[in-house]
Design a protein around this motif. Structure first.
Motif, PDB file in Angstrom:
ATOM      1  N   ALA A   1     150.829  66.959  75.440  1.00  0.00           N
ATOM      2  CA  ALA A   1     150.833  68.418  75.417  1.00  0.00           C
ATOM      3  C   ALA A   1     151.542  69.006  76.633  1.00  0.00           C
ATOM      4  CB  ALA A   1     149.402  68.940  75.350  1.00  0.00           C
ATOM      5  N   ALA A   2     151.453  68.329  77.779  1.00  0.00           N
ATOM      6  CA  ALA A   2     152.012  68.871  79.024  1.00  0.00           C
ATOM      7  C   ALA A   2     153.490  68.559  79.195  1.00  0.00           C
ATOM      8  CB  ALA A   2     151.234  68.318  80.219  1.00  0.00           C
ATOM      9  N   ASN A   3     154.073  67.721  78.330  1.00  0.00           N
ATOM     10  CA  ASN A   3     155.491  67.399  78.496  1.00  0.00           C
ATOM     11  C   ASN A   3     156.343  68.648  78.257  1.00  0.00           C
ATOM     12  OD1 ASN A   3     157.533  67.048  76.004  1.00  0.00           O
ATOM     13  ND2 ASN A   3     155.409  66.876  75.262  1.00  0.00           N
ATOM     14  N   VAL A   4     157.539  68.671  78.841  1.00  0.00           N
ATOM     15  CA  VAL A   4     158.355  69.890  78.806  1.00  0.00           C
ATOM     16  C   VAL A   4     159.388  69.881  77.689  1.00  0.00           C
ATOM     17  CG1 VAL A   4     158.064  70.233  81.278  1.00  0.00           C
ATOM     18  CG2 VAL A   4     160.023  68.927  80.451  1.00  0.00           C
ATOM     19  N   PHE A   5     159.458  68.820  76.898  1.00  0.00           N
ATOM     20  CA  PHE A   5     160.517  68.723  75.898  1.00  0.00           C
ATOM     21  C   PHE A   5     160.025  68.903  74.463  1.00  0.00           C
ATOM     22  CE2 PHE A   5     162.144  65.997  79.431  1.00  0.00           C
ATOM     23  CZ  PHE A   5     163.198  66.825  79.805  1.00  0.00           C
ATOM     24  N   VAL A   6     158.963  68.209  74.079  1.00  0.00           N
ATOM     25  CA  VAL A   6     158.475  68.245  72.702  1.00  0.00           C
ATOM     26  C   VAL A   6     157.451  69.372  72.573  1.00  0.00           C
ATOM     27  CG1 VAL A   6     157.291  66.969  70.880  1.00  0.00           C
ATOM     28  CG2 VAL A   6     158.886  65.786  72.397  1.00  0.00           C
ATOM     29  N   THR A   7     157.741  70.345  71.729  1.00  0.00           N
ATOM     30  CA  THR A   7     156.858  71.483  71.508  1.00  0.00           C
ATOM     31  C   THR A   7     156.628  71.678  70.012  1.00  0.00           C
ATOM     32  OG1 THR A   7     158.788  72.953  71.536  1.00  0.00           O
ATOM     33  CG2 THR A   7     157.588  72.675  73.601  1.00  0.00           C
ATOM     34  N   PRO A   8     155.553  72.368  69.614  1.00  0.00           N
ATOM     35  CA  PRO A   8     154.506  72.963  70.452  1.00  0.00           C
ATOM     36  C   PRO A   8     153.609  71.895  71.079  1.00  0.00           C
ATOM     37  CG  PRO A   8     153.912  73.165  68.146  1.00  0.00           C
ATOM     38  CD  PRO A   8     155.316  72.614  68.176  1.00  0.00           C
ATOM     39  N   PRO A   9     152.785  72.266  72.060  1.00  0.00           N
ATOM     40  CA  PRO A   9     151.946  71.272  72.740  1.00  0.00           C
ATOM     41  C   PRO A   9     151.060  70.453  71.806  1.00  0.00           C
ATOM     42  CG  PRO A   9     151.961  73.311  73.986  1.00  0.00           C
ATOM     43  CD  PRO A   9     152.680  73.605  72.701  1.00  0.00           C
ATOM     44  N   ALA A  10     150.516  71.091  70.759  1.00  0.00           N
ATOM     45  CA  ALA A  10     149.644  70.351  69.838  1.00  0.00           C
ATOM     46  C   ALA A  10     150.406  69.231  69.138  1.00  0.00           C
ATOM     47  CB  ALA A  10     149.037  71.305  68.811  1.00  0.00           C
ATOM     48  N   TRP A  11     151.674  69.458  68.829  1.00  0.00           N
ATOM     49  CA  TRP A  11     152.491  68.429  68.183  1.00  0.00           C
ATOM     50  C   TRP A  11     152.747  67.272  69.156  1.00  0.00           C
ATOM     51  CZ3 TRP A  11     153.892  65.722  64.399  1.00  0.00           C
ATOM     52  CH2 TRP A  11     155.122  65.071  64.305  1.00  0.00           C
ATOM     53  N   GLY A  12     153.091  67.595  70.402  1.00  0.00           N
ATOM     54  CA  GLY A  12     153.297  66.541  71.399  1.00  0.00           C
ATOM     55  C   GLY A  12     152.046  65.724  71.616  1.00  0.00           C
ATOM     56  N   ALA A  13     150.892  66.402  71.655  1.00  0.00           N
ATOM     57  CA  ALA A  13     149.625  65.692  71.844  1.00  0.00           C
ATOM     58  C   ALA A  13     149.331  64.766  70.674  1.00  0.00           C
ATOM     59  CB  ALA A  13     148.484  66.700  72.010  1.00  0.00           C
ATOM     60  N   ALA A  14     149.556  65.230  69.453  1.00  0.00           N
ATOM     61  CA  ALA A  14     149.280  64.407  68.271  1.00  0.00           C
ATOM     62  C   ALA A  14     150.176  63.171  68.238  1.00  0.00           C
ATOM     63  CB  ALA A  14     149.478  65.246  67.004  1.00  0.00           C
ATOM     64  N   VAL A  15     151.464  63.369  68.517  1.00  0.00           N
ATOM     65  CA  VAL A  15     152.398  62.236  68.530  1.00  0.00           C
ATOM     66  C   VAL A  15     151.966  61.205  69.570  1.00  0.00           C
ATOM     67  CG1 VAL A  15     154.765  61.555  69.112  1.00  0.00           C
ATOM     68  CG2 VAL A  15     154.361  63.540  67.648  1.00  0.00           C
ATOM     69  N   ALA A  16     151.603  61.670  70.768  1.00  0.00           N
ATOM     70  CA  ALA A  16     151.246  60.753  71.849  1.00  0.00           C
ATOM     71  C   ALA A  16     149.969  59.983  71.531  1.00  0.00           C
ATOM     72  CB  ALA A  16     151.081  61.537  73.157  1.00  0.00           C
ATOM     73  N   VAL A  17     148.954  60.661  70.987  1.00  0.00           N
ATOM     74  CA  VAL A  17     147.682  60.000  70.699  1.00  0.00           C
ATOM     75  C   VAL A  17     147.849  58.944  69.616  1.00  0.00           C
ATOM     76  CG1 VAL A  17     145.390  60.340  69.723  1.00  0.00           C
ATOM     77  CG2 VAL A  17     146.217  61.877  71.486  1.00  0.00           C
ATOM     78  N   VAL A  18     148.524  59.296  68.519  1.00  0.00           N
ATOM     79  CA  VAL A  18     148.724  58.318  67.444  1.00  0.00           C
ATOM     80  C   VAL A  18     149.526  57.129  67.951  1.00  0.00           C
ATOM     81  CG1 VAL A  18     149.855  57.926  65.218  1.00  0.00           C
ATOM     82  CG2 VAL A  18     148.513  60.010  65.592  1.00  0.00           C
ATOM     83  N   ALA A  19     150.583  57.402  68.728  1.00  0.00           N
ATOM     84  CA  ALA A  19     151.466  56.328  69.178  1.00  0.00           C
ATOM     85  C   ALA A  19     150.777  55.379  70.148  1.00  0.00           C
ATOM     86  CB  ALA A  19     152.719  56.918  69.820  1.00  0.00           C
ATOM     87  N   ILE A  20     149.898  55.887  71.010  1.00  0.00           N
ATOM     88  CA  ILE A  20     149.295  54.995  72.004  1.00  0.00           C
ATOM     89  C   ILE A  20     148.170  54.152  71.407  1.00  0.00           C
ATOM     90  CG2 ILE A  20     147.466  56.474  72.945  1.00  0.00           C
ATOM     91  CD1 ILE A  20     148.474  55.580  75.751  1.00  0.00           C
ATOM     92  N   PHE A  21     147.484  54.657  70.376  1.00  0.00           N
ATOM     93  CA  PHE A  21     146.392  53.889  69.777  1.00  0.00           C
ATOM     94  C   PHE A  21     146.857  52.972  68.649  1.00  0.00           C
ATOM     95  CE2 PHE A  21     143.669  57.144  71.770  1.00  0.00           C
ATOM     96  CZ  PHE A  21     142.689  56.335  72.303  1.00  0.00           C
ATOM     97  N   LEU A  22     147.963  53.303  67.982  1.00  0.00           N
ATOM     98  CA  LEU A  22     148.411  52.510  66.835  1.00  0.00           C
ATOM     99  C   LEU A  22     148.688  51.046  67.172  1.00  0.00           C
ATOM    100  CD1 LEU A  22     149.170  52.393  63.857  1.00  0.00           C
ATOM    101  CD2 LEU A  22     151.464  53.199  64.485  1.00  0.00           C
ATOM    102  N   PRO A  23     149.403  50.729  68.260  1.00  0.00           N
ATOM    103  CA  PRO A  23     149.671  49.310  68.523  1.00  0.00           C
ATOM    104  C   PRO A  23     148.419  48.490  68.753  1.00  0.00           C
ATOM    105  CG  PRO A  23     150.351  50.662  70.380  1.00  0.00           C
ATOM    106  CD  PRO A  23     150.068  51.600  69.251  1.00  0.00           C
ATOM    107  N   GLY A  24     147.411  49.057  69.405  1.00  0.00           N
ATOM    108  CA  GLY A  24     146.165  48.315  69.605  1.00  0.00           C
ATOM    109  C   GLY A  24     145.472  48.009  68.290  1.00  0.00           C
TER     110      GLY A  24
END
Length: 298
Positions: A182-205
């Protein structure tokens, strides 16, 4: 991201001091558990020095790989698994999950090449971090920082503030991905950036767990695999130790008062076993108090 002014600065600085205390506690506890002899201690020290000397994100991956090779050669004597258990996942499902794990690890960076600051690049960064973290959640700190801060996704201050905030909420440390996305300056809106990051970090595990569960007991009984894992864990201690110094210490501790606050937070965690939320409250209060003290002094 909207906090401004001296009070906001004091709060963010307090959160950074929380990060100092928490990472220091993680390094100490992991070192005690994973570096119990001279060989593993040497692997950790070598990995830490290499990570400090070369700050590129790839250095951490190389350190982990070299740790695996050193463990394979020097730590094969470790005891293995005594008995095999029934695997709850079929071989077909395990194989599909394993192939998906590798395919995403390889293809996401390729797909993100044309848009280095797009959603696919963000997903690739967090997927790689989730795929390559060994030894516990705190190890994600150097991997994510090395991928996000030098590339301009967010500043060191914002990164470490989020790490401190993560100690104030329940759940695994990987959930800091929501804040970072959410805090990154490139991917917006923040909710979209947060969703992408959460799914991506948990999926490989999740994929790795499905892939490994059918074969893990068999692999864990092999002396070479055991040795490699011992070496990996020792190298991870070194990488996290390097991250404790830079960027955590170097960007957070600016004087004797900061040393006292972070040291007291560390003592709360290690000596008195205080919950992280208590450490957050103490460090924030002390940082605000120090801000008031230095503001009113003549």
């Amino acid at each position: 991201t909207r906090l401004q002014g001296p009070w906001a600065g004091a709060v963010l600085h307090g959160l950074k001091l929380v990060a100092v205390a928490v990472v220091a506690q993680a390094v100490v506890s992991m070192a005690r558990r994973l570096c119990r002899d001279g060989v593993t201690a040497a692997i950790a020290v070598a990995a830490g020095l290499a990570a400090l000397a070369y700050s590129a994100a790839a250095t951490q991956i190389v350190c982990i790989g070299c740790g695996a090779l050193a463990g394979l050669a020097l730590c094969r004597h470790r005891p293995g698994v005594s008995a095999a258990a029934q695997a709850p996942v079929s071989t077909a499902v395990a194989g599909a999950a394993g192939m998906s794990f590798v395919a995403l690890l390889v293809t996401l960076p390729v797909l993100a090449y044309r848009s280095p600051h797009g959603a696919l690049a963000l997903a690739s960064t967090f997927y790689r971090a989730g795929a390559l973290v060994f030894g516990g959640g705190h190890v994600v700190l150097p991997l994510l920082r090395g991928a996000l801060v030098p590339s301009g996704w967010l500043s060191d201050d914002a990164f470490l503030a989020g790490y401190g905030l993560a100690q104030a909420v329940p759940g695994p440390l990987f959930t800091v991905a929501a804040y970072l996305g959410a805090a990154n300056v490139f991917v917006t809106p923040p909710a979209w950036g947060a969703a992408v990051a959460v799914v991506a970090i948990f999926l490989p595990g999740l994929l790795a767990a499905l892939a490994a569960v059918a074969l893990w007991m068999r692999w864990a009984a092999h002396a070479g695999v055991r040795g490699a894992l011992v070496g990996i864990n020792a190298a991870v201690v070194g990488v996290l130790g390097a991250a404790l110094y830079a960027p955590v210490w170097t960007t957070s501790v600016g004087g004797p008062a900061d040393v006292v606050i972070a040291g007291f937070g560390f003592a709360l965690l290690t000596r008195w076993k205080a919950p992280p939320i208590v450490v957050v409250a103490v460090c924030l209060g002390a940082s605000l108090g120090a801000n008031v003290w230095f503001a009113v002094r003549p």
